[in-house]
Write an enzyme that holds these catalytic residues in place. Structure first.
Site, PDB file in Angstrom:
ATOM      1  N   CYS A 205     -25.576  -5.266 -14.231  1.00 24.96           N
ATOM      2  CA  CYS A 205     -25.747  -3.875 -13.813  1.00 24.96           C
ATOM      3  C   CYS A 205     -24.682  -2.969 -14.408  1.00 24.96           C
ATOM      4  CB  CYS A 205     -25.727  -3.805 -12.290  1.00 24.96           C
ATOM      5  SG  CYS A 205     -26.954  -4.902 -11.594  1.00 24.96           S
TER       6      CYS A 205
ATOM      7  N   PRO B  72      -5.597 -21.549 -37.407  1.00 18.86           N
ATOM      8  CA  PRO B  72      -6.912 -20.902 -37.396  1.00 18.86           C
ATOM      9  C   PRO B  72      -7.686 -21.236 -36.124  1.00 18.86           C
ATOM     10  CG  PRO B  72      -6.954 -22.830 -38.828  1.00 18.86           C
ATOM     11  CD  PRO B  72      -5.542 -22.706 -38.325  1.00 18.86           C
ATOM     12  N   GLY B  73      -8.344 -20.243 -35.566  1.00 20.96           N
ATOM     13  CA  GLY B  73      -9.233 -20.476 -34.434  1.00 20.96           C
ATOM     14  C   GLY B  73     -10.647 -20.153 -34.873  1.00 20.96           C
TER      15      GLY B  73
ATOM     16  N   GLY C  55      -6.132 -16.182 -38.066  1.00 22.81           N
ATOM     17  CA  GLY C  55      -6.622 -14.831 -38.301  1.00 22.81           C
ATOM     18  C   GLY C  55      -7.647 -14.632 -39.393  1.00 22.81           C
TER      19      GLY C  55
ATOM     20  N   TYR D 217     -15.568  -5.440 -27.860  1.00 16.04           N
ATOM     21  CA  TYR D 217     -15.041  -5.027 -29.163  1.00 16.04           C
ATOM     22  C   TYR D 217     -16.073  -4.283 -30.003  1.00 16.04           C
ATOM     23  CZ  TYR D 217     -11.939  -9.051 -28.143  1.00 16.04           C
ATOM     24  OH  TYR D 217     -11.092  -9.957 -27.562  1.00 16.04           O
TER      25      TYR D 217
HETATM   26  C1  LIG Z   1      -5.349 -15.771 -31.514  1.00 11.57           C
HETATM   27  C2  LIG Z   1      -4.275 -16.479 -32.245  1.00 11.57           C
HETATM   28  C3  LIG Z   1      -4.594 -17.350 -33.304  1.00 11.57           C
HETATM   29  C4  LIG Z   1      -6.003 -17.581 -33.779  1.00 11.57           C
HETATM   30  O1  LIG Z   1      -6.579 -16.449 -34.340  1.00 11.57           O
HETATM   31  P1  LIG Z   1      -8.014 -16.586 -35.080  1.00 11.57           P
HETATM   32  O2  LIG Z   1      -8.324 -15.204 -35.471  1.00 11.57           O
HETATM   33  O3  LIG Z   1      -8.961 -17.133 -34.093  1.00 11.57           O
HETATM   34  O4  LIG Z   1      -7.816 -17.479 -36.249  1.00 11.57           O
HETATM   35  C5  LIG Z   1      -3.565 -18.033 -33.907  1.00 11.57           C
HETATM   36  N1  LIG Z   1      -2.276 -17.869 -33.540  1.00 11.57           N
HETATM   37  C6  LIG Z   1      -1.931 -17.034 -32.528  1.00 11.57           C
HETATM   38  C7  LIG Z   1      -0.503 -16.903 -32.148  1.00 11.57           C
HETATM   39  C8  LIG Z   1      -2.913 -16.312 -31.854  1.00 11.57           C
HETATM   40  O5  LIG Z   1      -2.568 -15.482 -30.865  1.00 11.57           O
END
Ligand SMILES: *Cc1c(COP(=O)(O)O)cnc(C)c1O
Length: 421
Positions: free
Chosen positions: A346, A276-277, A239, A318
């Site tokens: 479109c 983290p993503g 997050g 978003y």
């Molecule tokens: C989406 C998600 C993440 C990654 O969130 P980021 O904002 O990309 O870091 C991690 N854990 C869970 C359970 C998620 O649903």
């Protein structure tokens, strides 16, 4: 520092000139930087050291197997939310004991797949899921390691569609009911409770919500231990936000986030996991597109690109901001013009930016959307029968296509005609 910089007047990904990639694969396309992925992963491992920890990359942000292999080879774990993501992690060579399974709607088939193929833990999100997992594990004669995702009821102060830690959200069990649910988990056969999981949302730009959540997790750890549970692992979710607008965003740094983790839960003797993503993948990717037309409308001018909302949906979904820059470096103090930047789909929703001040660009010029690595390619669709665009990975001075653009034949051949037609 994200390794997408101008060199000799041309935007590069590491040491590869973007126009060279465009010439090889056509536009639009995504391009990712190995050096940036690597750097971001290491920022987290350094921030958490010397605590015992595993950084589990949230695959849903960028799931190309070559990217997963890049991170997996560094020792990263993976956070998966579906059977498909689990299989991607495996295809990237990541062992089961580095894969955690998250998500509110895991099916019994998905549980079986992960229990058979190997799993570090399931992050269980509800009592019905607890019972289903117990049944599946017993039927396979194995034990499922679990944490339970608690919903700490804190406001992540982020976009409502990606806030997950308020009690009205669908995620986790209310932290107030944790004692009851952990007691049930301990009673059920086939489950081994090992820890607690929390994830409060995405693109958080302040540390304070994390602090509130992690302090609640620390209290809960002590309480559950006093109730006889063994809590040895804390999964603190993902997050952490990234700067999307270079000019004014300054989200917290991984080092400060790591310090916060040490301060709030560092003395509990637990192994720490984070998921983290976006912070790993977001600024490690750009979307490159070509200007099809410059259209002068009444009172506004449109930049019509060959990329569209189906390729990068964040702006229309978003209202997200992405910096847009020309691939040819504009001269210092070059004149600018306000454009509405749009795609060919479109729908009026197919708008990337309104009234964006940009250096003058012309038909055929290349532009890049920055910070497009996360929730970009993974959310793409073939709306308007626009082929999914290629993904390219750069490593130093070379690059490789890591997902080809499908041909129209491949797309059309997926449809089949029933016998009565
Ligand atoms: C989406 C998600 C993440 C990654 O969130 P980021 O904002 O990309 O870091 C991690 N854990 C869970 C359970 C998620 O649903």
């Amino acid at each position: 520092m994200d390794h997408f910089l101008y060199k000799n007047g041309v935007l590069h990904a590491e040491d590869v000139a973007i126009p060279d990639i465009a010439a090889a694969v056509g536009t639009p396309f995504y391009v990712y930087s190995t050096a940036t992925l690597t750097r971001h992963y290491h920022l987290f491992t350094e921030a958490l050291s010397p605590l015992p920890h595993l950084v589990c990359f949230a695959i849903k942000s960028l799931s190309n197997v070559a990217v997963l292999k890049t991170l997996g080879n560094l020792g990263a774990g993976m956070d998966v939310v579906s059977a498909g993501e689990y299989l991607r992690a495996k295809a990237a060579g990541v062992p089961g004991d580095r894969i955690v399974f998250s998500g509110v709607g895991k099916t019994r088939d998905e549980m079986r797949l992960a229990l058979t193929g190997g799993i570090r833990q399931f992050n269980v999100e509800s009592e019905p899921e607890l019972r289903a997992l117990s049944e599946v594990a017993v039927s396979l004669g194995v034990t499922a390691p679990i944490t339970i995702r608690v919903n700490p009821d804190v406001d992540a102060k982020t976009h409502e569609k990606i806030a997950t830690g308020k009690k009205e959200n669908k995620f986790g069990i209310p932290i107030s009911r944790a004692s009851e649910v952990y007691a049930e988990a301990a009673r059920l056969p086939g489950l081994q409770v090992i820890g607690i999981d929390v994830h409060i949302g995405s693109q958080l730009t302040e540390l304070e919500p994390f602090e509130q959540a992690y302090l609640k997790v620390a209290d809960l750890t002590r309480r559950l231990r006093s109730e006889g549970h063994t809590i040895t692992r804390l999964d603190l979710g993902g997050g952490l936000g990234i700067p999307y607008a270079r000019s004014n965003d300054a989200p917290p740094l991984p080092t400060d986030y790591g310090a916060l983790i040490k301060r709030t839960v560092g003395d509990l003797g637990c192994e720490i996991e984070i998921e983290p993503g976006r912070l790993i993948s977001g600024n490690a990717g750009i979307l490159v597109s070509k200007v099809i037309y410059v259209k002068n409308g009444e009172g506004r001018d449109f930049l019509i690109l060959d990329a569209a909302m189906n390729d990068l949906v964040r702006p229309s979904m978003y209202g997200a901001h992405h910096d847009i820059i020309p691939v040819a470096e504009p001269p210092v103090a070059a004149p600018t013009q306000e454009f509405d930047v749009v795609g060919p789909v479109c729908e009026t929703g197919d708008t990337f930016a309104k009234g964006r001040d940009l250096p003058l660009v012309a038909e055929g010029d290349l532009v890049a959307f920055r910070s497009a690595g996360a929730y970009g390619a993974v959310m793409a669709s073939e709306y308007n029968t626009r082929p999914l665009i290629p993904e390219v990975l750069v490593h130093g001075d070379h690059f490789a296509v890591i997902r080809e653009r499908p041909t129209f034949d491949e797309i059309l051949n997926r449809d089949t005609i029933p016998p009565w037609l």
